[in-house]
Enzyme design. Structure first.
Site, short mmCIF file in Angstrom:
data_model
loop_
_atom_site.label_atom_id
_atom_site.label_comp_id
_atom_site.label_asym_id
_atom_site.label_seq_id
_atom_site.Cartn_x
_atom_site.Cartn_y
_atom_site.Cartn_z
N ARG A 1 2.26 5.62 16.93
CA ARG A 1 1.14 5.92 16.97
C ARG A 1 0.89 4.71 18.28
O ARG A 1 -0.50 6.02 18.81
CB ARG A 1 1.19 5.15 15.76
CG ARG A 1 1.42 6.17 14.20
CD ARG A 1 0.63 5.44 13.78
NE ARG A 1 0.81 6.16 12.11
CZ ARG A 1 0.76 6.18 10.59
NH1 ARG A 1 -0.28 5.18 10.74
NH2 ARG A 1 1.53 6.35 9.73
N ARG B 1 -7.83 8.42 2.48
CA ARG B 1 -9.11 7.62 2.65
C ARG B 1 -10.18 7.38 4.44
O ARG B 1 -10.79 7.04 4.39
CB ARG B 1 -8.74 6.10 2.47
CG ARG B 1 -9.00 4.34 2.66
CD ARG B 1 -8.88 3.44 1.89
NE ARG B 1 -7.34 3.13 3.04
CZ ARG B 1 -8.21 2.57 4.75
NH1 ARG B 1 -9.33 2.05 4.90
NH2 ARG B 1 -7.09 1.52 5.25
N ARG B 2 -9.12 6.82 5.16
CA ARG B 2 -9.68 6.55 6.98
C ARG B 2 -10.43 7.75 6.93
O ARG B 2 -11.38 7.78 7.52
CB ARG B 2 -8.66 6.17 7.44
CG ARG B 2 -8.21 4.43 7.36
CD ARG B 2 -6.81 4.01 8.56
NE ARG B 2 -6.36 2.23 8.10
CZ ARG B 2 -4.79 2.88 8.03
NH1 ARG B 2 -3.99 3.38 8.50
NH2 ARG B 2 -4.68 1.12 7.82
N ASN C 1 5.71 5.59 13.13
CA ASN C 1 5.92 4.41 12.89
C ASN C 1 5.09 3.36 14.25
O ASN C 1 3.86 4.12 14.58
CB ASN C 1 7.07 4.08 13.41
CG ASN C 1 7.54 3.87 13.86
OD1 ASN C 1 6.72 4.01 15.65
ND2 ASN C 1 9.32 4.32 14.87
N LYS D 1 0.92 -1.28 0.14
CA LYS D 1 0.17 -0.26 -0.12
C LYS D 1 0.94 1.21 -0.25
O LYS D 1 -0.05 2.15 -0.24
CB LYS D 1 -1.72 0.14 1.40
CG LYS D 1 -0.76 -0.02 2.51
CD LYS D 1 -1.41 0.04 3.52
CE LYS D 1 -1.80 0.36 5.04
NZ LYS D 1 -0.30 1.07 5.22
N ASP D 2 2.29 1.46 0.30
CA ASP D 2 3.13 1.68 0.09
C ASP D 2 3.69 2.57 -0.80
O ASP D 2 3.92 3.41 -1.26
CB ASP D 2 4.41 2.25 1.19
CG ASP D 2 3.98 2.15 2.67
OD1 ASP D 2 2.64 2.85 2.78
OD2 ASP D 2 4.99 1.62 3.74
N ARG E 1 1.11 10.47 13.16
CA ARG E 1 1.52 9.84 12.16
C ARG E 1 2.94 9.49 13.09
O ARG E 1 2.86 9.85 14.04
CB ARG E 1 2.40 11.23 11.63
CG ARG E 1 2.29 11.81 10.03
CD ARG E 1 2.17 11.37 9.02
NE ARG E 1 3.41 10.43 8.80
CZ ARG E 1 4.23 11.16 8.24
NH1 ARG E 1 4.27 13.00 7.69
NH2 ARG E 1 5.79 10.78 7.43
N CYS F 1 -1.28 9.11 -2.33
CA CYS F 1 -1.91 8.45 -0.84
C CYS F 1 -2.43 10.00 -0.27
O CYS F 1 -3.37 10.10 0.10
CB CYS F 1 -0.75 8.19 -0.04
SG CYS F 1 0.07 9.65 1.12
#
Length: 304
Positions: free
Chosen positions: A155, A131-132, A151, A83-84, A149, A242
């Site tokens: 989070r 998207r979310r 890692n 997805k990245d 933001r 993105c």
């Protein structure tokens, strides 16, 4: 036929999840007789944490340095969360392998609440994904969606410090790092349609490295590749990056593929636009054609 043993250097980001992914591929290749080492790198996407990805150049920021290491020969392959990976790879690069998908769903993570529906009115929910954001706004217009933001560990720490009532993360990353106990529930895919390629790993090589393509062939999971080819085709046809609030998720039953997509306006001025398509998909071309058909439907219904 076994490919002859190779010395393979894997370029990887140094986040805990990226290293898990690279070490997973390293173990699979080593089991087939190859000598495999890791080249850890810090990417621009890992360094810029004070702005949302859509404002600083998108998810390609996580792969650019790894691709440079491939180009100049410091590394042979790069392992990415699919997805990245931008929809268009740079000239001279190709996706040589898509591996079997982990859970593609989004996970609801909260210290105090079991489900999104249980959050109090106006609760703060963290995500950096457009998207979310649009999917959460469609489910709960009252929530305050704030950027998140860093890692995975960063989070989770911000959540535990009380900066958010809940956060939304990819279930796959939590499961791969043994953090599944942090998942309060997984969102139903119909409610929170995943991102194109979510939960799948892709391996990038320089074009022309037929020795590596052959070595990676046993790691390929064709059903996953068909699904993500359809999903990425939606995104590509929509000009996907993105910075686009787009979801696309495909399910394969036998030779029959069903793909659903959704597009939303981050300012919530217009309702969510949804589209879906089903058809035969035994080749990547057929899967991509289904994805392109879904993108056409989205645009016809007002997505842009």
């Amino acid at each position: 036929m076994n490919s002859k043993p190779l010395n393979i250097v894997i370029a990887t980001r140094e986040s805990r999840l990226a290293l898990w992914q690279a070490e997973h591929v390293q173990a699979l290749l080593a089991a087939r007789g190859h000598q495999v080492s890791l080249l850890g790198m810090t990417t621009l996407g890992d360094q810029i944490l004070d702005r949302t990805l859509s404002k600083v150049g998108g998810k390609g920021l996580f792969v650019k340095e790894l691709e440079t290491a491939l180009e100049d020969g410091r590394a042979d392959i790069a392992v990415h969360s699919l997805k990245d990976v931008p929809m268009e790879l740079p000239e001279g690069m190709l996706l040589a392998c898509v591996m079997e998908r982990e859970d593609a769903r989004d996970a609801f993570v909260s210290p105090r609440h079991a489900r999104l529906q249980d959050l109090p009115q106006g609760a703060v929910v963290g995500t950096s994904s457009l998207r979310r954001t649009v999917l959460l706004q469609a489910l709960r217009p009252d929530l305050r969606i704030e950027p998140l933001r860093g890692n995975l560990d960063t989070r989770l720490r911000k959540l535990d410090e009380g900066q958010y009532e809940a956060i939304v993360l990819a279930a796959a990353g939590l499961k791969r790092l043994g953090l599944q106990e942090r998942i309060r529930c997984e969102f139903d895919e119909a409610q929170m349609l995943p991102a194109a390629g979510q939960g799948a790993l892709g391996i990038e090589v320089r074009a022309g490295r037929s020795d590596l393509i052959e070595a990676l062939a046993p790691l390929v999971h064709q059903p996953t590749w068909l699904r993500v080819a359809a999903e990425r085709a939606v995104s590509r046809a929509m000009g996907g990056s993105c910075s686009m609030p787009l979801a696309a998720h495909a399910v394969l039953k036998g030779e029959h593929l069903h793909i659903a997509a959704a597009w939303g306006d981050p300012e919530a001025r217009t309702p969510l636009v949804r589209a879906s398509q089903s058809g035969l998909a035994t080749t990547l071309e057929q899967a991509e054609a289904l994805g392109q058909a879904v993108a056409t439907q989205l645009r016809e219904r007002g997505a842009h």
